[in-house]
Structures are given as structure tokens and as C-alpha cells.
Design an enzyme around this catalytic site. Structure first.
Site, mmCIF file in Angstrom:
data_model
loop_
_atom_site.group_PDB
_atom_site.id
_atom_site.type_symbol
_atom_site.label_atom_id
_atom_site.label_comp_id
_atom_site.label_asym_id
_atom_site.label_seq_id
_atom_site.Cartn_x
_atom_site.Cartn_y
_atom_site.Cartn_z
ATOM 1 N N HIS A 32 -47.872 38.682 39.580
ATOM 2 C CA HIS A 32 -48.945 37.746 40.253
ATOM 3 C C HIS A 32 -49.812 38.642 41.371
ATOM 4 O O HIS A 32 -51.213 38.292 41.119
ATOM 5 C CB HIS A 32 -48.029 36.594 41.081
ATOM 6 C CG HIS A 32 -47.631 35.802 40.035
ATOM 7 N ND1 HIS A 32 -48.103 34.224 40.159
ATOM 8 C CD2 HIS A 32 -46.300 35.629 39.269
ATOM 9 C CE1 HIS A 32 -47.436 33.784 39.130
ATOM 10 N NE2 HIS A 32 -46.202 34.510 38.535
ATOM 11 N N ASP A 122 -53.003 31.631 44.411
ATOM 12 C CA ASP A 122 -52.219 31.532 43.141
ATOM 13 C C ASP A 122 -51.773 30.049 43.174
ATOM 14 O O ASP A 122 -51.196 29.518 44.039
ATOM 15 C CB ASP A 122 -50.955 32.313 43.413
ATOM 16 C CG ASP A 122 -50.233 32.678 42.262
ATOM 17 O OD1 ASP A 122 -49.872 31.712 41.430
ATOM 18 O OD2 ASP A 122 -49.787 33.764 41.978
#
Ligand code: UDP
Length: 475
Positions: A32, A122
Site C-alpha cells: 500500500h 488509502d
């Protein structure tokens, strides 16, 4: 256009306004941090001030030019997730402490010459949007999975598909998606009780999404336009990928040869020296990413498969996995291969000696293999990897997917068969041709005027245009 020139022109053109400032917030795992950090670099290359906000534990791992880096807290500042011990506890703590410290960070910049205008968060962390809105600034969700996977989860979240997904739903047909067999569906949806906290997190991505000012996904038009369009009413994402360092694609960001984050020490130099001694496209690079944990049995089958294939190999076995390696393996294969604990994967994939990528099909690894035109053998293990592997084999035809037996193990014979198919078999020529084609397509998407580049430009232009505007009533 040369990025340096572009940057100077851009800055001159907009020198009369305060620089726009975006805080980029990844979930703190390697898969990520990488794409979100890359997005931050892209924004910086277009004249936006970009600050990566990440947890105390991961902040030391970031080393990227032109990007600010600021710590926030997940409540486990010494050793992050491993300190928490369980997923549910960790996510709860991250939400509490992360909301507070992200808010403090935005506050810190408030009276500076570059107050924060937007949080790109995110999608795993929807609370960050609430923080952005609380401060009256923009919020943009960034999804790190394929559009196909996002589409499936969006349908579940909106009650358009029942949970769990059972064999009866297969072949699953959703608007824009190729029919998916049961074995192609994300494991969390087939077995909702397996990782309930992760499943809840993946569904929570959509909980407040209607309030987001932008939605981004790390994929691109040529790759998944149809899939993204099919779900546009509930997930209107802009496709901005592949978020792979510029040196491997458009080469417009000077010196951008790596993501600029490594949670483990990469042993890339030793690998590069070793690769230099190997013939063109002769080496199998094999990695299961940052999270997959193989069973001892699976590890042994891979070890035998590599040995008996007699091919050169470079195998990433993380420190925590090393004890599972059979004790005969290293000594008996040292003429042929190398086992390392971590490396800069992109450098390996870009090396001319590498001819095949055995991958768990994490979305970043899939995009990296595709962007560098390396034929793949998919050995997916859990979560969305199974869906990605289907695309590698059947839709893009840039590799094959190894079949598991009834116990869920890919046996040594199967691995050898797949390696042969990709490296020298009948299909290998077609696979190599497709891999090159997709590489060209990835380059085109992110190059000047490409579909992803245009989406990023639109975002930057909107940020610029919002200056002095009373947008959403927040300013
Ligand atoms: N990676 C790396 N070195 C390694 C193995 C992996 O730098 O030895 C990087 C890889 O380039 C990718 C990320 O780690 O960007 C893994 O992300 P992915 O989505 O493929 O899998 P995950 O780790 O999230 O399962």
C-alpha cells in the site's frame, strides 16, 4: 517533455498562488505504501506539494526525493502491526490514533504558507475522509486493488450480491466483468469467517465513499476500462495507474528508479551481480510479496520444483519464512540459484536475465510484471490474488496460473510444467508477445497525454482551480 523543464514552467505559471498541498496517507504495508508514495511523487512532479503521512514505525523506511514525510500514529509506534497482535485491535487503534494525529498534522500546516488542501487516503482508511471533511478540505480515496476486485466488493457492500459467495453464484457475471469461476473469486468473500476484520475493512472502503471528492484506482483504461465502467454508478473511479516508478515506464521523473520505501533491507546489489553472469531471459524470479505465509509443504514443493526444473532462479524468502526452507535446499542448488530475504523487485524484473516471474499475484506485483513485460506464473494464495491470477492467464494472456491439488498445494510437477510453458513451451511465444504489448500499453497510459496522465492532470488542475473558490461551502 523533460520533467525538469515542465516543473519550472509549471511553477512559473502558478507562482502567484500558494502551492497546492496534498497529504497522502497509505495503509502501512509495503503493498500500500508503494503505490500511494508513487502517486505522491507523480503529484509533486506536476507542481503540487505532496506530503506522505505514515505511521511512526514505517516513517523511517521512506526515502523519496521531492516528497515531505510526516509521522502519524497507529497507537503502536515501536513495531506497528506486530505489536498489536491482532487485526481487529490494530485497525481500531489505527482509526482512533490515526484520526487524531492526522487532524493534528493538517492543523500544523494550517497557518503555514502551504495549508493542506486535500487528503488522498488509502481506501482501507475511510476515517481519513471524515478528518478531511472536518477540516473543510478535499478528500480523495485511493484504491490499491484492480477495478474488477473493487467492483465485486462494491456490489457486496451495496447489497447487490449476497455473502458468502457460494459455488452456485459461479460463473459470476457482473456488468463489465468477464465471467468469473468460483476459484477466481476473492477468498474473503468465499469464506467470510476466515479473516472477518480484513473483510470488514475491505467493505468499509465504500461506507462513506459518496462524500469523497475523487476516487482513484491503480489500474488503467486499456487494462480495465470495461470493468470500471460497469460499476461507475456506485464506484466512479478515475484510473490513474500503473503506479510504478517512472524510470521503468515514461522516464519523465528524473531519478525515479524505485518506490522509495522498503520495510526490509534489500539485498539488490548481490542479486544484480549474480544476474549479470546469467544468460538473457534464463532466470526465474520468484516472490510471494510481503504478507503471504506458505505452509511447510508448499515451500518444499516449490523447492523441489525449482531444483528439478534445473533453471536458474532468484527466490525471495522473507526472514520470517526462512525456517520453512528444506535444509537440503540451499546447498544442493547453489550452482543454480540464490535465495534472498528481500530485494528491490523492480530492478530484478527489469533485468534482461530474468525470463519469468513466479508471483502470488498481489496487485502491485501483477502490475509490475505487466509493466515490465515479464511473463508470469501465478501461484495465488488468498484474498484478491486469485482474481488477479485469472486475468494474467485468461484475459491478458501474459502467463499461466498454477493449479492447486485438493489440499490446496501447488505440487512440484505442476510448477515445472508451468515454468516450461512460460519459458520454452508452445504458448511461450504468444505469452511473450502479449507481455510486450501490455508493457507498451502501460507506458502509453502514464506517458504525457496518456489516459492515466490525463486523469492526474485533471485532478491537479481541479486543485489549482479550487484556489479562492468556495468549494463545497468549506472555504
Ligand atoms: N517487493 C519488493 N521486494 C521483494 C518483494 C516484493 O520490493 O523482495 C515489493 C513489490 O515490488 C511490490 C510489493 O512489495 O510493490 C508487494 O505488493 P503486492 O501487492 O504485490 O503484494 P503484498 O505484499 O501486498 O501481498
Amino acid at each position: 517533455m523533460d520533467y525538469g523543464v515542465y516543473h519550472i514552467m509549471f511553477e512559473e505559471e502558478y507562482s502567484f498562488i500558494t502551492q497546492r498541498h496534498v497529504v497522502v496517507l497509505p495503509y502501512p504495508s509495503q503493498g500500500h505504501i508503494n503505490p500511494l508514495l508513487q502517486f505522491a511523487k507523480r503529484l509533486a512532479s506536476k507542481g503540487v506539494k505532496a506530503t506522505l503521512a505514515t505511521t511512526h514505525y514505517t516513517v523511517q523506511s521512506i526515502c523519496a526525493a521531492h516528497i515531505g514525510v510526516e509521522p502519524i500514529s497507529d497507537g503502536f509506534d515501536q513495531s506497528g502491526f506486530s505489536q498489536a497482535g491482532n487485526v481487529e485491535f490494530y485497525l481500531k487503534s489505527f482509526k482512533e490514533n490515526g484520526s487524531k494525529t492526522l487532524s493534528q498534522l493538517i492543523q500544523k500546516f494550517k497557518n503555514s504558507s502551504s495549508p493542506v488542501n486535500c487528503v488522498v487516503y488509502d481506501a482501507f482508511l475511510p476515517w481519513a475522509l471524515d478528518v478531511a471533511k472536518h477540516h473543510g478540505i478535499y478528500g480523495a480515496a485511493f484504491f490499491t486493488n484492480s477495478a474488477t476486485v473493487c467492483s465485486i466488493f462494491a456490489h457486496i457492500h451495496h447489497g447487490l450480491l449476497p455473502l458468502p459467495l457460494t459455488p452456485e453464484v459461479a460463473p459470476l457475471t457482473l456488468p463489465g466483468l468477464s465471467p468469473l469461476n468460483f476459484r477466481d473469486l476473492p477468498t474473503f468473500l468465499r469464506f467470510p469467517d476466515s479473516y472477518p476484520a480484513y473483510l470488514a475493512m475491505k467493505l468499509s472502503q465504500f461506507s462513506n465513499l459518496h462524500e469523497a471528492d475523487w476516487i482513484f484506482d491503480n489500474t488503467f483504461e486499456d487494462l480495465e476500462a470495461k470493468e470500471a465502467r460497469g460499476v461507475v454508478e456506485i464506484w466512479p473511479a478515475k484510473l490513474i495507474g500503473p503506479m510504478v516508478p517512472s524510470a521503468y515506464l515514461d522516464e519523465r521523473i528524473k531519478g525515479d528508479r524505485g518506490y522509495g520505501s522498503s520495510l526490509w533491507k534489500p539485498l539488490s546489489e548481490e542479486c544484480m551481480e549474480w544476474l549479470e553472469t546469467k544468460p538473457l531471459k534464463s532466470v526465474v524470479y520468484i516472490s510471494f510479496g510481503s504478507m503471504v505465509s506458505l505452509t511447510d509443504e508448499q515451500m518444499e514443493e516449490i523447492a523441489w520444483g525449482l531444483k528439478e526444473s534445473n533453471l536458474h532462479f532468484l527466490w525471495v524468502v522473507r526472514d520470517s519464512e526462512q525456517k520453512k526452507l528444506p535444509n537440503w535446499f540451499i546447498d544442493s542448488t547453489k550452482e543454480k540459484g540464490m535465495v534472498i530475504t528481500w530485494c528491490n523487485q523492480l530492478e530484478m524484473l527489469a533485468h534482461p536475465a530474468v525470463g519469468c516471474f513466479v508471483t502470488h499475484c498481489g496487485w502491485n506485483s501483477t502490475l509490475e510484471g505487466l509493466s515490465l513485460g515479464v511473463p508470469m506464473v501465478g501461484v495465488p494464495k488468498w484474498t484478491d490474488q486469485l482474481t488477479d491470477a485469472k486475468f494474467v492467464e485468461e484475459i491478458w494472456e501474459i502467463g499461466v496460473r498454477a493449479k492447486e491439488d485438493k489440499e490446496g498445494v501447488v505440487r512440484k510437477e505442476e510448477l515445472q510444467k508451468c515454468l516450461k510453458e512460460v519459458m520454452e513451451g508452445e504458448r511461450s511465444k504468444e505469452i511473450k508477445k502479449n507481455a510486450n504489448k501490455w508493457r507498451e500499453s502501460a507506458i502509453k497510459a502514464i506517458s504525457e497525454g496518456g489516459s492515466s496522465d490525463e486523469c492526474i492532470n485533471e485532478f491537479v488542475e481541479s486543485l489549482m482551480a479550487s484556489y479562492n473558490k468556495n468549494l463545497n461551502g468549506h472555504y
